[in-house]
Design a protein around this motif. Structure first.
Motif, PDB file in Angstrom:
ATOM      1  N   MET A  83       0.850  -1.208   0.000  1.00 42.08           N
ATOM      2  CA  MET A  83       0.000   0.000   0.000  1.00 42.08           C
ATOM      3  C   MET A  83       0.881   1.253   0.000  1.00 42.08           C
ATOM      4  O   MET A  83       1.933   1.288   0.626  1.00 42.08           O
ATOM      5  CB  MET A  83      -0.888  -0.016   1.251  1.00 42.08           C
ATOM      6  N   LYS A  84       0.437   2.285  -0.703  1.00 43.51           N
ATOM      7  CA  LYS A  84       1.177   3.547  -0.736  1.00 43.51           C
ATOM      8  C   LYS A  84       0.544   4.549   0.241  1.00 43.51           C
ATOM      9  O   LYS A  84      -0.673   4.751   0.219  1.00 43.51           O
ATOM     10  CB  LYS A  84       1.145   4.132  -2.145  1.00 43.51           C
ATOM     11  N   TYR A  85       1.393   5.143   1.067  1.00 40.70           N
ATOM     12  CA  TYR A  85       0.916   6.086   2.073  1.00 40.70           C
ATOM     13  C   TYR A  85       1.508   7.475   1.870  1.00 40.70           C
ATOM     14  O   TYR A  85       2.705   7.616   1.598  1.00 40.70           O
ATOM     15  CB  TYR A  85       1.306   5.608   3.482  1.00 40.70           C
ATOM     16  N   GLY A  86       0.675   8.485   2.037  1.00 38.90           N
ATOM     17  CA  GLY A  86       1.135   9.862   2.131  1.00 38.90           C
ATOM     18  C   GLY A  86       1.000  10.303   3.577  1.00 38.90           C
ATOM     19  O   GLY A  86      -0.060  10.137   4.169  1.00 38.90           O
ATOM     20  N   VAL A  87       2.081  10.798   4.155  1.00 40.67           N
ATOM     21  CA  VAL A  87       2.071  11.230   5.555  1.00 40.67           C
ATOM     22  C   VAL A  87       2.387  12.721   5.604  1.00 40.67           C
ATOM     23  O   VAL A  87       3.511  13.124   5.280  1.00 40.67           O
ATOM     24  CB  VAL A  87       3.098  10.442   6.398  1.00 40.67           C
ATOM     25  N   PHE A  88       1.405  13.532   5.993  1.00 36.25           N
ATOM     26  CA  PHE A  88       1.625  14.980   6.054  1.00 36.25           C
ATOM     27  C   PHE A  88       2.208  15.355   7.409  1.00 36.25           C
ATOM     28  O   PHE A  88       1.602  15.050   8.440  1.00 36.25           O
ATOM     29  CB  PHE A  88       0.314  15.746   5.861  1.00 36.25           C
ATOM     30  N   LEU A 103       7.101  -1.624   7.860  1.00 38.91           N
ATOM     31  CA  LEU A 103       6.096  -2.651   7.551  1.00 38.91           C
ATOM     32  C   LEU A 103       5.998  -2.900   6.037  1.00 38.91           C
ATOM     33  O   LEU A 103       5.008  -3.450   5.548  1.00 38.91           O
ATOM     34  CB  LEU A 103       4.729  -2.231   8.115  1.00 38.91           C
ATOM     35  N   ASP A 104       7.024  -2.432   5.318  1.00 32.21           N
ATOM     36  CA  ASP A 104       7.136  -2.678   3.866  1.00 32.21           C
ATOM     37  C   ASP A 104       6.107  -1.946   3.016  1.00 32.21           C
ATOM     38  O   ASP A 104       5.782  -2.391   1.915  1.00 32.21           O
ATOM     39  CB  ASP A 104       7.085  -4.191   3.555  1.00 32.21           C
ATOM     40  N   GLU A 135      -1.883  -3.728  12.266  1.00 33.52           N
ATOM     41  CA  GLU A 135      -0.511  -3.886  11.753  1.00 33.52           C
ATOM     42  C   GLU A 135       0.493  -3.259  12.717  1.00 33.52           C
ATOM     43  O   GLU A 135       1.596  -3.772  12.916  1.00 33.52           O
ATOM     44  CB  GLU A 135      -0.373  -3.199  10.392  1.00 33.52           C
ATOM     45  N   PHE A 136       0.114  -2.111  13.283  1.00 29.07           N
ATOM     46  CA  PHE A 136       1.000  -1.434  14.241  1.00 29.07           C
ATOM     47  C   PHE A 136       1.132  -2.235  15.538  1.00 29.07           C
ATOM     48  O   PHE A 136       2.049  -1.987  16.327  1.00 29.07           O
ATOM     49  CB  PHE A 136       0.467  -0.033  14.576  1.00 29.07           C
ATOM     50  N   GLY A 137       0.181  -3.146  15.775  1.00 22.97           N
ATOM     51  CA  GLY A 137       0.249  -3.960  16.991  1.00 22.97           C
ATOM     52  C   GLY A 137      -0.883  -3.732  17.969  1.00 22.97           C
ATOM     53  O   GLY A 137      -0.866  -4.276  19.078  1.00 22.97           O
ATOM     54  N   TRP A 138      -1.876  -2.929  17.564  1.00 19.51           N
ATOM     55  CA  TRP A 138      -2.976  -2.631  18.487  1.00 19.51           C
ATOM     56  C   TRP A 138      -3.872  -3.840  18.707  1.00 19.51           C
ATOM     57  O   TRP A 138      -4.250  -4.533  17.772  1.00 19.51           O
ATOM     58  CB  TRP A 138      -3.796  -1.440  17.990  1.00 19.51           C
ATOM     59  N   ILE A 139      -4.222  -4.067  19.966  1.00 20.95           N
ATOM     60  CA  ILE A 139      -5.111  -5.160  20.361  1.00 20.95           C
ATOM     61  C   ILE A 139      -6.496  -4.603  20.698  1.00 20.95           C
ATOM     62  O   ILE A 139      -7.506  -5.126  20.262  1.00 20.95           O
ATOM     63  CB  ILE A 139      -4.553  -5.889  21.611  1.00 20.95           C
ATOM     64  N   MET A 149       1.879   5.113  19.491  1.00 27.56           N
ATOM     65  CA  MET A 149       0.984   5.004  18.325  1.00 27.56           C
ATOM     66  C   MET A 149       1.378   3.832  17.434  1.00 27.56           C
ATOM     67  O   MET A 149       0.526   3.046  17.030  1.00 27.56           O
ATOM     68  CB  MET A 149       1.080   6.278  17.462  1.00 27.56           C
ATOM     69  N   VAL A 150       2.674   3.743  17.133  1.00 21.49           N
ATOM     70  CA  VAL A 150       3.139   2.763  16.148  1.00 21.49           C
ATOM     71  C   VAL A 150       3.665   1.485  16.790  1.00 21.49           C
ATOM     72  O   VAL A 150       3.974   0.515  16.093  1.00 21.49           O
ATOM     73  CB  VAL A 150       4.244   3.366  15.247  1.00 21.49           C
TER      74      VAL A 150
END
Lengths: 213, 213
Positions: A1-6, A22-23, A170-174, A138-139
């Motif tokens: 997936m492609k992400y834009g992070v502002f 996470l590739d 994906e970040f690990g949140w339960i 967060m991550v």
């Protein structure tokens, strides 16, 4: 997936690096490319860097990690055409540092920054989340109490929230609690004042709350 | 110890009954004695009932469990002379129901109801606490997750906070977080919007947050 992070602050860099780890393909968006580009190179950020507009065009999913006070302007610079139809993960907080410490909120109670963004960009799918903790958690939620604490999600579009919940996992949140539509973003944004005071008392930002039933 | 508890709503009755159960002497204070007295008798409340003024004079320690919108007026009716030098446990929330649901806050961000009370009654020792959960949990924290969650405390007077922390422990509280002076009451009061949304989503008020480190 492609992400834009502002945003090129600590939150933006942390999110961008974690997505890259996470590739995913990531392009950070910044207001002043010449200035921020060099700064980011010196930090060995392993992601692309572009303008807000380039980052928005690049990303299939977008993160708003700009300062709350500059978020609407940053999104306008990103360009409505580059935003339309996409999911925006809104991490920003409406903090006003102009009156000294602790910061106050420039919007609250009957409105929120998440709602302002949604109202301004009707075809953007805004999902408010992750704004209630420090960037490192967060991550990597497992970094505190082995991930045994909560993150909140607010947004109008159910499929957009599902997508964001996938990223959070994906970040690990339960523990992910969906509060409802974007108006519920008022709650997590107004949580900031108690978070700031807890930070002061605990002497660390490495904490989060767990909802106990 | 003798307690004066202002307010005949669910919070006031719950606090008053719990204090009585713990073998303290309690007088509930109400605005309209003729009306509330009969109502309270019909509920078999095992405590004394008086006016705000009588309750304030009776109590060595006072609880403000009135509606936030009426708190300052209730305290004025209680009478400054009856309040001076005493500890006031302030449980009230600045909820404004006039604009529909969910309620908004009539003071927040740069001020709080706890601070307004402290500024109005300079010789009262205001300690904000217990306003972040439903009444049943306030007085019986073990009823949720065996008490493994937090209550916050804000106030200017260290010995007053120590006294209130002692009462919280009598109620069964294990995790008590002192946020600092009375200005920190803004945090727990502004937590109400997220609490209300969690209540809606969880379908019960029987929850509270635990600070995880």
């Amino acid at each position: 997936m492609k992400y834009g992070v502002f945003g090129t602050g600590m939150v933006g860099l942390t999110i961008a690096n974690r997505l890259a780890e996470l590739d995913h393909e990531v392009m950070i968006g910044t207001r002043e490319l010449s200035k921020s580009g060099d700064k980011l190179k010196s930090k060995n950020v392993a992601v692309k860097v572009g303008t807000f507009s380039e980052s928005a065009a690049f990303g299939e999913v977008l993160f708003n990690a700009t300062n709350g006070a500059g978020s609407l302007e940053a999104l306008k610079l990103a360009g409505e055409a580059n935003l339309n139809g996409k999911v925006l993960v809104d991490i920003s907080n409406p903090l006003d540092f102009s009156k000294g410490m602790p910061p106050t909120l420039f919007v609250s109670d009957t409105d929120s920054l998440g709602e302002q963004i949604q109202r301004t960009f009707l075809n953007l799918k805004v999902v408010k989340t992750l704004n209630t903790m420090t960037a490192a958690i967060m991550v990597n939620p497992r970094g505190v109490a082995d991930g045994d604490h909560h993150v909140f999600v607010s947004g109008n579009d159910a499929s957009a929230k599902d997508m964001v919940i996938g990223i959070l996992k994906e970040f690990g949140w339960i523990h992910i609690l969906d509060l409802g539509d974007i108006t519920t973003a008022r709650g997590p944004e107004m949580y900031l004042p108690i978070w700031l005071r807890m930070w002061g008392v605990l002497g660390t930002g490495m904490f989060n709350v767990k909802v106990m039933k």
